[in-house]
Design an enzyme around this catalytic site. Sequence first.
Site, PDB file in Angstrom:
ATOM      1  N   LYS A   1     -12.585  -2.144   6.348  1.00 26.46           N
ATOM      2  CA  LYS A   1     -11.862  -3.058   7.230  1.00 26.46           C
ATOM      3  C   LYS A   1     -12.412  -2.971   8.653  1.00 26.46           C
ATOM      4  CE  LYS A   1      -8.961  -3.276   3.633  1.00 26.46           C
ATOM      5  NZ  LYS A   1      -8.030  -2.379   2.962  1.00 26.46           N
TER       6      LYS A   1
ATOM      7  N   TRP B   1       0.841  -1.202   0.000  1.00 26.65           N
ATOM      8  CA  TRP B   1       0.000   0.000   0.000  1.00 26.65           C
ATOM      9  C   TRP B   1       0.868   1.241   0.000  1.00 26.65           C
ATOM     10  CZ3 TRP B   1      -4.373  -0.703  -2.053  1.00 26.65           C
ATOM     11  CH2 TRP B   1      -5.083  -1.888  -1.843  1.00 26.65           C
TER      12      TRP B   1
ATOM     13  N   ASP C   1      -2.062   6.388   6.296  1.00 26.36           N
ATOM     14  CA  ASP C   1      -3.096   5.525   5.722  1.00 26.36           C
ATOM     15  C   ASP C   1      -3.448   4.463   6.762  1.00 26.36           C
ATOM     16  OD1 ASP C   1      -4.658   3.680   4.440  1.00 26.36           O
ATOM     17  OD2 ASP C   1      -3.194   3.194   2.875  1.00 26.36           O
TER      18      ASP C   1
HETATM   19  C1  LIG Z   1      -7.503  -1.831   1.800  1.00 24.95           C
HETATM   20  C2  LIG Z   1      -6.428  -0.807   1.846  1.00 24.95           C
HETATM   21  C3  LIG Z   1      -6.330   0.226   0.906  1.00 24.95           C
HETATM   22  C4  LIG Z   1      -7.260   0.324  -0.278  1.00 24.95           C
HETATM   23  O1  LIG Z   1      -8.427   0.917   0.088  1.00 24.95           O
HETATM   24  P1  LIG Z   1      -9.545   1.290  -1.006  1.00 24.95           P
HETATM   25  O2  LIG Z   1     -10.611   1.825  -0.113  1.00 24.95           O
HETATM   26  O3  LIG Z   1      -9.905   0.033  -1.718  1.00 24.95           O
HETATM   27  O4  LIG Z   1      -8.967   2.308  -1.915  1.00 24.95           O
HETATM   28  C5  LIG Z   1      -5.335   1.157   1.057  1.00 24.95           C
HETATM   29  N1  LIG Z   1      -4.466   1.100   2.073  1.00 24.95           N
HETATM   30  C6  LIG Z   1      -4.515   0.123   2.999  1.00 24.95           C
HETATM   31  C7  LIG Z   1      -3.521   0.102   4.111  1.00 24.95           C
HETATM   32  C8  LIG Z   1      -5.495  -0.870   2.913  1.00 24.95           C
HETATM   33  O5  LIG Z   1      -5.552  -1.844   3.835  1.00 24.95           O
END
Ligand SMILES: *Cc1c(COP(=O)(O)O)cnc(C)c1O
Length: 359
Positions: free
Chosen positions: A195, A102, A171
């Site tokens: 999540k 990511w 993030d």
């Molecule tokens: C799942 C995830 C993403 C992607 O998220 P989207 O909402 O599908 O864009 C980005 N960063 C992390 C750390 C993730 O776990």
Amino acid sequence: MNKAYNFSAGPAMLPADVMTKMQSELLEYGNSMASVMEISHRGLDFMEMSQRMEQDLRDLMDIPNNYKVLFMQGGASSQFSMVPINLLRGKSIANYVNTGQWSVKAIAEADRYCDVHICTDSHSNGYTDIADFDDWSIDDNGAYLHYTPNETIAGLEFDYVPEVDMPVAADMSSTILSRPCDVSKYGVIYAGAQKNIGPSGLTVVIIRDDLIGRVIKKQPVLFDYSTQANNNSMYNTPSTFPWYAAGLVFQWIKDSGGLTNMAKVNKEKSQQLYTKIDDSDFYSNPINPRYRSWMNVPFVLADGSLDKLFLEKSYNANLLALKGHKSVGGMRASIYNAMPLEGVKALIEFMSDFEKQYG
Ligand SMILES: *Cc1c(COP(=O)(O)O)cnc(C)c1O
């Protein structure tokens, strides 16, 4: 319906209490004579709901008053663009920490807007470890530092917040609300909902207010944080159902003892699972124990030819979605807030039985 434990990495399991509540009020929200999916986001019922939702999140995370909470769309992936667009503020360099896949995506997007300075890169250790903070190289001319507190794919999680003389962007998609968090250490926190917050379609952004309003010129209006900050996140139609569901999840976390209790349970769940893995020669996890994720626990079988059987048998035992990410292989158990300790215990028991039979 059979009782199953869902270890999906995302969209992930939701608390059963939350879904039961949704079911009970699906056809009529409050006294509105319509479903929450069918009412105007500008009406009183929805406005009250959204104010309560924001306040509950503020209470849970103890969000200081000089931070705005924005409810957006586009997923964490759209934040990979919004962070540089909004946070560069006239500068041309940004610091990025690469601890996994990511991070790599965030870096690729930032690279469109600025010179990306990589502070530390875990690629060389296969994303199994994080270099000591003292050994990082940080460019003082950087506008901000971006990192990924929990890398969902390899299961690599920070146990501290990097402290630097510039805004920190995080993030938090796969770890938000999993434990207490000192929001004041961040410039911006963002997370896709699917999540630990609710269904997909909602992106939560928590941003210090002085960072809003200095976007790179000629960007789309929806990519300017001030657009949503000035409109209570309702510049255009919000994703109303995910907002509602997130509100129920926030309430559920409050009722379950808040983030202190989430942390206690999450720590216990992950420790039991890592102990099972470490105590056996049949299963292994390569991450430096200090940085093992509380949320995503990948593990491989010593004999990879048994993977298919493990997945079949676990599925038949009502343990869902254990297949690891294709880049790591093996298995991954995602054990977000909604996964109860009993679910982890059921997985551990299955793992022991499988090892006895095939080890
Ligand atoms: C799942 C995830 C993403 C992607 O998220 P989207 O909402 O599908 O864009 C980005 N960063 C992390 C750390 C993730 O776990």
